[in-house]
Design an enzyme around this catalytic site. Sequence first.
Site, PDB file in Angstrom:
ATOM      1  N   ASP A 240     -42.993  44.785  40.461  1.00 28.42           N
ATOM      2  CA  ASP A 240     -41.583  45.177  40.416  1.00 28.42           C
ATOM      3  C   ASP A 240     -41.483  46.446  41.258  1.00 28.42           C
ATOM      4  O   ASP A 240     -41.787  47.539  40.784  1.00 28.42           O
ATOM      5  CB  ASP A 240     -41.148  45.442  38.971  1.00 28.42           C
ATOM      6  CG  ASP A 240     -39.691  45.847  38.877  1.00 28.42           C
ATOM      7  OD1 ASP A 240     -38.871  45.333  39.659  1.00 28.42           O
ATOM      8  OD2 ASP A 240     -39.377  46.702  38.026  1.00 28.42           O
TER       9      ASP A 240
ATOM     10  N   GLU B 282     -40.868  41.048  43.430  1.00 23.36           N
ATOM     11  CA  GLU B 282     -39.429  40.873  43.251  1.00 23.36           C
ATOM     12  C   GLU B 282     -38.731  40.911  44.607  1.00 23.36           C
ATOM     13  O   GLU B 282     -38.943  41.817  45.406  1.00 23.36           O
ATOM     14  CB  GLU B 282     -38.852  41.969  42.356  1.00 23.36           C
ATOM     15  CG  GLU B 282     -37.369  41.772  42.090  1.00 23.36           C
ATOM     16  CD  GLU B 282     -36.825  42.826  41.157  1.00 23.36           C
ATOM     17  OE1 GLU B 282     -36.194  43.777  41.658  1.00 23.36           O
ATOM     18  OE2 GLU B 282     -37.042  42.697  39.941  1.00 23.36           O
TER      19      GLU B 282
ATOM     20  N   ASP C  88     -39.949  48.669  33.916  1.00 21.84           N
ATOM     21  CA  ASP C  88     -40.579  48.232  35.166  1.00 21.84           C
ATOM     22  C   ASP C  88     -41.859  47.451  34.881  1.00 21.84           C
ATOM     23  O   ASP C  88     -42.198  46.507  35.595  1.00 21.84           O
ATOM     24  CB  ASP C  88     -40.914  49.444  36.046  1.00 21.84           C
ATOM     25  CG  ASP C  88     -39.722  50.357  36.222  1.00 21.84           C
ATOM     26  OD1 ASP C  88     -38.895  50.082  37.095  1.00 21.84           O
ATOM     27  OD2 ASP C  88     -39.623  51.336  35.458  1.00 21.84           O
TER      28      ASP C  88
END
Length: 179
Positions: A7, A68, A141
């Site tokens: 992430d 991501e 996160d």
Amino acid sequence: MRVMGVDPGLTRCGVGVVDGAPGTPLRLVHVTVVRTGADEPIATRLLGIETGIEALMDELRPDAVAVERVFSQQNVRTVMGTAQAAGVAMLAAARRGLPVAMHTPSEAKAAVTGNGRADKAQVTAMVTRLLRLDSAPKPADAADALALAICHVWRGGAQARLEAARLDTRTRTRGGAGQ
């Protein structure tokens, strides 16, 4: 299959690694957040992210990396930093010959919760449940990185097979027409 989910972020870059395969229980291997100081120059921050991710890749030896996919937000500065951190993760994976997949936040949310619009609390709760953890991974996160890894374990194989079939069809079509 061992998947590292990333992430991306300049201040907090979530990294989660899971083992699993479709139809089998998932297992948490590692979860952490690579942090850099907001007051540091951007090049120094990117180097810190690279150093952290590279060390984790060397230690944990993932089979694939799921990052991501950066999506457009109102704040262009935030998008640029996130994209740069994502690029660092992809570069580290490519350096090792690891396949890289990109999943949107809604794909990861849908994979773990069944709802592409789930909020952070729902994603964290389902990641905790799916990995049979005693406590929720923090900060968000970290949970998001694990959601990306889970998404790839469950969906990545199918996506890779579809892409291979598409390429095979194109190759056969071209090969047949040119001979």
